[in-house]
Design a protein around this motif. Structure first.
Motif, PDB file in Angstrom:
ATOM      1  N   GLU B 179      -2.955  -2.569  11.495  1.00 56.25           N
ATOM      2  CA  GLU B 179      -3.395  -3.357  10.353  1.00 56.25           C
ATOM      3  C   GLU B 179      -3.197  -2.589   9.041  1.00 56.25           C
ATOM      4  OE1 GLU B 179      -7.529  -4.317  10.587  1.00 56.25           O
ATOM      5  OE2 GLU B 179      -7.594  -5.179   8.571  1.00 56.25           O
ATOM      6  N   HIS B 180      -2.807  -3.327   7.985  1.00 59.31           N
ATOM      7  CA  HIS B 180      -2.704  -2.730   6.651  1.00 59.31           C
ATOM      8  C   HIS B 180      -3.346  -3.654   5.641  1.00 59.31           C
ATOM      9  CE1 HIS B 180      -0.168   0.459   8.048  1.00 59.31           C
ATOM     10  NE2 HIS B 180       0.761  -0.382   8.507  1.00 59.31           N
ATOM     11  N   ASN B 181      -3.663  -3.078   4.472  1.00 56.35           N
ATOM     12  CA  ASN B 181      -4.125  -3.941   3.389  1.00 56.35           C
ATOM     13  C   ASN B 181      -3.593  -3.439   2.061  1.00 56.35           C
ATOM     14  OD1 ASN B 181      -5.935  -2.016   2.164  1.00 56.35           O
ATOM     15  ND2 ASN B 181      -7.444  -2.480   3.764  1.00 56.35           N
ATOM     16  N   CYS B 231      -3.352   1.416   0.627  1.00 54.64           N
ATOM     17  CA  CYS B 231      -3.959   0.829   1.816  1.00 54.64           C
ATOM     18  C   CYS B 231      -5.250   1.585   2.078  1.00 54.64           C
ATOM     19  CB  CYS B 231      -3.022   0.937   3.020  1.00 54.64           C
ATOM     20  SG  CYS B 231      -3.773   0.351   4.550  1.00 54.64           S
ATOM     21  N   ILE B 233      -7.211   1.585   4.662  1.00 50.84           N
ATOM     22  CA  ILE B 233      -7.555   1.981   6.034  1.00 50.84           C
ATOM     23  C   ILE B 233      -7.424   3.494   6.147  1.00 50.84           C
ATOM     24  CG2 ILE B 233      -6.842   1.776   8.449  1.00 50.84           C
ATOM     25  CD1 ILE B 233      -6.292  -1.209   7.743  1.00 50.84           C
ATOM     26  N   HIS B 236      -4.176   6.055   5.887  1.00 54.31           N
ATOM     27  CA  HIS B 236      -2.894   5.435   5.543  1.00 54.31           C
ATOM     28  C   HIS B 236      -2.371   5.859   4.176  1.00 54.31           C
ATOM     29  CE1 HIS B 236      -3.173   1.944   8.663  1.00 54.31           C
ATOM     30  NE2 HIS B 236      -3.570   3.094   9.149  1.00 54.31           N
ATOM     31  N   MET B 241       0.996   5.468   1.923  1.00 55.59           N
ATOM     32  CA  MET B 241       0.829   4.040   1.658  1.00 55.59           C
ATOM     33  C   MET B 241       0.159   3.801   0.327  1.00 55.59           C
ATOM     34  SD  MET B 241      -0.022   1.523   4.774  1.00 55.59           S
ATOM     35  CE  MET B 241       0.480  -0.107   4.252  1.00 55.59           C
TER      36      MET B 241
HETATM   37 CU   LIG Z   1      -2.318   0.748   6.141  1.00 57.93          CU
END
Ligand SMILES: [Cu+2]
Lengths: 211, 248
Positions: B179-181, B231, B233, B236, B241
């Motif tokens: 999962e990424h955001n 991101c 998380i 990351h 990221m």
């Molecule tokens: Cu991520």
């Protein structure tokens, strides 16, 4: 509950004309209302408090995990389908009560069977969702979200199951001649329980799948 | 009330039972109509959730629709509209004195629901004060639609421009395996170049996507400056990221 059972049996005997024993379904009470229906509403009120505790737990914990750890695997399509199923089963239930009020016993039995059937379909949808979660490694004790989710939906599903058993018992009783247009309080009480279970799902659908 | 007029042919007919039947027949609610309305309200709920996932004001509307559905079930299917007010009283005390206040106070105390965006409070998401409100800018221009790839562990593109006050409609395509955001720092880059390292810096999770899926979200570009996005998380951003957006 024993007193209620005695009354129910009395009402059933009242349906056998040869014995000549006539016990009115509505006994005189201080409020002028039937105590069994009163007890049912008090029970429903206490049930709503029970579900409120589970819902609050879910709402407090639902954002404490990432999507991957649980909520991301929920299936809105299955839940939406289940919502329509349960709403429809409430319609068949209320129409069953209307049917017996209008002395259409066969129609009532058909509608009760339909209600129990849609209840089973709902449980099937819920089982599908559980299997999806378990296949993704999410079980009751995975995290706070999964515990709250399974407790909340599990207790609701149990209520659906109890509702189905209740309806099956109503069907058996109707087939044995224990329910008539003058003696259908049992159908009304079973209906109240069933609609309440539907009502809980209306709220669960929003707090689990929508917001 | 007595039931003295028992005859051989008649079933028992206490007058209150007759009255009740007459009352229900008189009320004769359109149950199918109620079902249709319940279905339409549900369809609106599902539409709101799928089409406007991160829109402000969605949650109150959904809660209002839910209350409307619950009332329809209680008033018509459970007959409270036509039945004794005493039943409604028992139910009302259970719901409005115990159940609802309990849920509301628990949520208010322990997990205030954020109206936007959804599921902001993920591990690694940053609390703190809200990001600076964008100033009104007549030159903000029309909304900017932006497609971005979020992989393991990069954003592509990792830089873009926007105007202060402009609405950015972001779509992230997660090509990675986890999962990424997309999280936007609430402060400019010169105040914090690595906002993921400082939990006191406000940051907004705009969009998130599971591995192999797509996530959407909107944000309004803040006051002019260079901002970092990343991101949230854990780990990351450190792996690369992150990127920058220049707001004019
Ligand atoms: Cu991520």
């Amino acid at each position: 509950m024993a007193a209620v059972d005695k009354l129910e049996q009395g009402a059933r005997r009242a349906d056998e004309p040869l014995k000549g024993v006539l016990i009115p379904e509505h006994v005189e009470t201080s409020t002028g209302l039937d105590h069994r229906k009163m007890v049912m509403w008090v029970f429903i009120a206490s049930e709503s408090i029970f579900f409120a505790a589970l819902m609050a737990t879910y709402l407090v914990n639902r954002d404490k995990v990432s999507l991957e750890e649980g909520p991301g695997h929920l299936d809105l399509a299955v839940a939406s389908f289940n919502t329509f199923i349960l709403l429809f089963s409430s319609l068949t239930m209320v129409l069953a009560l209307q049917a017996i009020e209008r002395a259409k016993k066969g129609r009532m039995i058909f509608l009760l069977v339909a209600t129990a059937f849609w209840g089973l379909v709902f449980l099937g949808g819920q089982a599908f969702e559980y299997i999806e979660l378990i296949n993704n490694g999410i079980t009751f004790d995975t995290n706070v979200w999964s515990s709250s989710f399974f407790a909340l939906t599990g207790f609701h599903g149990t209520h659906v199951l109890i509702g189905i058993i209740w309806i099956v018992m109503l069907i058996i009783r109707a087939l044995r001649g224990g329910i008539s247009e003058h003696n259908h309080l049992a159908v009304e009480l079973g209906g109240l329980y069933w609609h309440f279970v539907d009502l809980v799902w209306v709220v669960l659908f929003t707090i689990i799948y929508l917001i | 009330m007595e039931h003295g007029h028992v005859t051989a042919s008649a079933h028992t007919d206490p007058s209150d039972l007759v009255a009740e039947e007459a009352r229900i027949k008189k009320a004769n609610p359109n149950y199918i109509g109620v079902f249709v309305i319940l279905g339409i309200l549900t369809a609106i709920e599902i539409g709101l959730t799928t089409l406007f996932e991160n829109t402000i004001g969605r949650v109150p509307i959904l809660l209002a629709l839910t209350v409307a559905k619950a009332l329809l079930v209680v008033l018509y299917y459970m007959h409270l509209k036509f039945d004794s007010k005493l039943y409604a009283g028992f139910f009302g005390i259970g719901v409005f004195v115990f159940a609802l206040p309990y849920v509301l106070s628990m949520v208010a105390l322990l997990a205030p629901i954020q109206l936007v965006p959804v599921r902001e409070a993920m591990p690694g998401a940053h609390g703190g004060e809200a990001a600076a409100r964008p100033t009104r800018n007549p030159n903000a221009g029309p909304p900017l639609a932006l497609n971005m790839e979020a992989g393991d562990y990069f954003f592509k593109p990792d830089a873009f421009d926007s105007n202060s006050g402009q609405i950015v409609r972001l779509t992230i395509n997660n090509s990675g395996s986890v999962e990424h955001n997309f999280t936007l720092s609430g402060v400019t880059k010169d105040k914090s170049a690595e906002p993921w390292k400082d939990p006191n810096i406000a940051a907004e999770v705009v969009a998130h996507a599971l591995a192999g899926s797509t996530g959407k979200g909107n944000f309004t570009a803040p006051a002019p400056g260079e901002y970092v996005f990343f991101c949230s998380i854990p780990g990351h951003a450190e792996l690369g990221m992150h990127g920058t957006v220049v707001i004019k």
